[in-house]
Design an enzyme around this catalytic site. Structure first.
Site, PDB file in Angstrom:
ATOM      1  N   ASP A  61     -52.672  11.551  -3.062  1.00  0.00           N
ATOM      2  CA  ASP A  61     -52.488  12.172  -4.181  1.00  0.00           C
ATOM      3  C   ASP A  61     -52.219  10.905  -5.322  1.00  0.00           C
ATOM      4  OD1 ASP A  61     -52.007  13.639  -6.514  1.00  0.00           O
ATOM      5  OD2 ASP A  61     -50.130  14.110  -5.939  1.00  0.00           O
ATOM      6  N   LYS A  63     -54.532  10.616  -8.279  1.00  0.00           N
ATOM      7  CA  LYS A  63     -55.052  11.101  -9.423  1.00  0.00           C
ATOM      8  C   LYS A  63     -55.913  10.259 -10.132  1.00  0.00           C
ATOM      9  CE  LYS A  63     -50.924  14.334  -9.985  1.00  0.00           C
ATOM     10  NZ  LYS A  63     -50.239  13.898  -9.010  1.00  0.00           N
ATOM     11  N   THR A 121     -48.608  20.715 -13.541  1.00  0.00           N
ATOM     12  CA  THR A 121     -47.842  21.793 -13.763  1.00  0.00           C
ATOM     13  C   THR A 121     -46.390  21.636 -14.412  1.00  0.00           C
ATOM     14  OG1 THR A 121     -47.028  21.065 -11.383  1.00  0.00           O
ATOM     15  CG2 THR A 121     -48.551  23.083 -11.391  1.00  0.00           C
TER      16      THR A 121
HETATM   17  O1  C5P Z   1     -40.698  18.068  -6.093  1.00  0.00           O
HETATM   18  P1  C5P Z   1     -41.780  18.928  -6.227  1.00  0.00           P
HETATM   19  O2  C5P Z   1     -41.846  20.208  -5.329  1.00  0.00           O
HETATM   20  O3  C5P Z   1     -41.778  19.275  -7.870  1.00  0.00           O
HETATM   21  O4  C5P Z   1     -43.028  18.007  -6.225  1.00  0.00           O
HETATM   22  C1  C5P Z   1     -44.446  18.388  -6.447  1.00  0.00           C
HETATM   23  C2  C5P Z   1     -45.302  17.240  -6.188  1.00  0.00           C
HETATM   24  O5  C5P Z   1     -46.634  17.859  -6.481  1.00  0.00           O
HETATM   25  C3  C5P Z   1     -45.142  15.890  -6.738  1.00  0.00           C
HETATM   26  O6  C5P Z   1     -45.364  15.102  -5.795  1.00  0.00           O
HETATM   27  C4  C5P Z   1     -46.056  15.732  -8.069  1.00  0.00           C
HETATM   28  O7  C5P Z   1     -46.544  14.582  -8.349  1.00  0.00           O
HETATM   29  C5  C5P Z   1     -47.263  16.867  -7.525  1.00  0.00           C
HETATM   30  N1  C5P Z   1     -48.080  17.513  -8.570  1.00  0.00           N
HETATM   31  C6  C5P Z   1     -47.595  18.349  -9.485  1.00  0.00           C
HETATM   32  N2  C5P Z   1     -48.365  18.903 -10.459  1.00  0.00           N
HETATM   33  C7  C5P Z   1     -49.588  18.640 -10.354  1.00  0.00           C
HETATM   34  C8  C5P Z   1     -50.189  17.764  -9.482  1.00  0.00           C
HETATM   35  C9  C5P Z   1     -49.455  17.230  -8.676  1.00  0.00           C
HETATM   36  O8  C5P Z   1     -46.464  18.681  -9.176  1.00  0.00           O
HETATM   37  N3  C5P Z   1     -50.423  19.472 -11.119  1.00  0.00           N
END
Ligand code: C5P
Length: 234
Positions: A61, A63, A121
């Site tokens: 990931d 991005k 998100t």
């Molecule tokens: O700890 P948590 O469950 O919030 O982690 C969510 C993961 O998903 C993190 O690694 C974050 O960088 C990733 N992510 C996100 N929203 C996005 C894309 C990736 O939270 N749109």
């Protein structure tokens, strides 16, 4: 690849990550692992090879978001690491996403899955309007980005679980929805604003859920992972 729970291994080092993954050595199911910027920048590509060698599937990931030529060359490098999923920001435009696919595609025609980030998100309508000057409703923006990614040839999007159903309705069931922002009904939201439980994510048809802190910061990560798998797949 079917539905799965992807564990976001947001750790600062190889040692912390492998210690965490060691906890799962007795598990029948090997967690699908997400390696993000923190770990990749700390440890470099060898951490991908090491985790892959332990038999985990990997969502890298990073991005990517840059000019098409730069993204194409970077993707060619990531493709050589044999990751299973990688991603770009849809905001990089169609030309950048097409270049990413070109870079990812190996001489034999195979490539990792490529998905696009729509809106993070952690971004809400207010931040989108104030900071990005995007005044359309969040759902319209996410659907537009998703359709642009689909038309560029990508395999799916990262989106809030709240948007997964609409993405499938707009782009078709075969277009993957990978959804972070997952929380158990009894866990803290942290900085995530648009959240959902694993059970609800299953109900609305997410293809993959990405779960970080509810598993990595749990007192019993294996139990938390198993709870996610049971709720989402089980
Ligand atoms: O700890 P948590 O469950 O919030 O982690 C969510 C993961 O998903 C993190 O690694 C974050 O960088 C990733 N992510 C996100 N929203 C996005 C894309 C990736 O939270 N749109």
């Amino acid at each position: 690849m079917g539905k799965d729970v992807i564990v976001a291994c947001d750790f600062p080092s190889r040692q912390a990550t492998l210690e965490f993954l060691d906890k799962f050595s007795g598990c029948e199911r090997k967690p699908f692992v997400k390696i993000g910027m923190e770990l990749f920048y700390a440890e470099g590509p060898q951490i991908v090879r090491d985790i892959k060698a332990r038999g985990h599937k990997i969502f890298l990931d990073l991005k990517l978001h840059d000019i098409p030529n730069t993204v194409k060359s970077a993707m060619a490098v990531l493709s050589g690491l044999d990751v299973d999923i990688c991603n770009v920001h849809a905001a990089g435009t169609t030309a950048m996403m097409q270049a990413a696919i070109e870079g990812l595609t190996r001489p034999d025609g195979t490539r990792p899955l490529l998905i696009a980030v729509t809106q993070l998100t952690s971004t809400d309508q207010e931040a989108m309007e104030k900071d990005l000057l995007i005044e359309k409703p969040m759902e319209e923006v996410v659907m537009h980005y998703a359709l642009t990614a689909k038309n560029a040839g990508l395999d799916g999007v990262v989106c809030s679980p709240l948007e997964a159903k609409a993405v499938h309705d707009t782009c078709g069931k075969g277009f993957l929805t990978v959804t972070p922002g997952i929380r158990f009904s009894d866990s803290a939201a942290g900085d995530q604003k648009r959240i959902m439980t694993p059970a609800k994510a299953k109900e609305i048809g997410s293809d993959y859920i990405v779960v970080g802190r509810p598993i990595t910061r749990s007192e019993d990560p294996v139990a938390a992972y198993t709870r996610c798998v049971d709720e989402f797949i089980g």
